[in-house]
Design an enzyme around this catalytic site. Sequence first.
Site, PDB file in Angstrom:
ATOM      1  N   CYS A 145       0.835  -1.214   0.000  1.00 14.87           N
ATOM      2  CA  CYS A 145       0.000   0.000   0.000  1.00 14.87           C
ATOM      3  C   CYS A 145       0.866   1.259   0.000  1.00 14.87           C
ATOM      4  CB  CYS A 145      -0.916   0.030   1.219  1.00 14.87           C
ATOM      5  SG  CYS A 145      -2.036  -1.365   1.293  1.00 14.87           S
ATOM      6  N   ARG A 151      -7.802  -4.640  -3.161  1.00 13.86           N
ATOM      7  CA  ARG A 151      -7.402  -3.467  -3.950  1.00 13.86           C
ATOM      8  C   ARG A 151      -8.385  -3.290  -5.102  1.00 13.86           C
ATOM      9  NH1 ARG A 151      -2.406  -2.655  -1.707  1.00 13.86           N
ATOM     10  NH2 ARG A 151      -1.551  -4.583  -0.875  1.00 13.86           N
TER      11      ARG A 151
HETATM   12  C1  BEZ Z   1       0.576  -4.616   1.887  1.00  7.73           C
HETATM   13  O1  BEZ Z   1       1.773  -4.801   1.909  1.00  7.73           O
HETATM   14  O2  BEZ Z   1       0.091  -3.547   1.501  1.00  7.73           O
HETATM   15  C2  BEZ Z   1      -0.352  -5.719   2.325  1.00  7.73           C
HETATM   16  C3  BEZ Z   1       0.005  -7.004   2.036  1.00  7.73           C
HETATM   17  C4  BEZ Z   1      -0.823  -8.018   2.465  1.00  7.73           C
HETATM   18  C5  BEZ Z   1      -1.977  -7.737   3.158  1.00  7.73           C
HETATM   19  C6  BEZ Z   1      -2.330  -6.431   3.402  1.00  7.73           C
HETATM   20  C7  BEZ Z   1      -1.518  -5.400   2.974  1.00  7.73           C
END
Ligand code: BEZ
Length: 234
Positions: free
Chosen positions: A51, A134
Amino acid sequence: MENEIIAMPRIGDKAPEFKAVTTQGEINFPSDFNGSWVILFSHPADFTPVCTSEFMTFATLEKQFNEANCKLVGLSVDGLYSHIAWLRTIKEKIEYKGMKDVEVKFPLIEDITMEVAKKYGMMMPGESSTKAVRAVFFVDPKGIIRAIIYYPLSLGRNFDELYRALIAMQTADEFSIATPADWRPGDDVIIPTAGSCGVAKERMEDKKNMKCYDWFFCTKPISKEDVERKVLNK
Ligand code: BEZ
């Protein structure tokens, strides 16, 4: 959550309305954005690496999207103070792929109740019951959902593709055409009704440049300059 049946908005639907608190104040969606395209996108959680890479990229590209008459609005099921702390950390501490001192100026919605995330089908319990996936919703200037793209938690989005899709939809609207696979400004476009009537309606000038691969598949050129002039007002 697992057994809840949620009607997800679809392409062609009016974007569901909501009022929300964001890092830039309260917003009424989509009415505050009438006259602009808007990309409403969700991310799973603040203070997570994928993110963070996405927010830094989107914030860096915001001017380019704004110049294409498109506003950005983010959302996660975190609270406002988490959002503010995360965006401050990004600005003050993170240097990534040449991006640094990145200020996220577009609104980030707090959605602790998951009300908006559920309304937009951003919660996918098979993937996570506590985090939004997402999701990317493209909403046009009339408040109609024009495209929806979903990615799982582990997959960071391709922002070149989001921009390409935006410009392709705007070009399709402006020139009443469709765009072929992997289209980019300057590439030939598809004449949608390539049957006899559609072809007959093409201007003489276009007919000269038309290329038909079969009776149902005809293209014509539109220059990159024409796309930039009409779509990007350059
Ligand atoms: C992230 O790195 O943004 C992420 C990865 C897995 C689950 C939730 C967020």
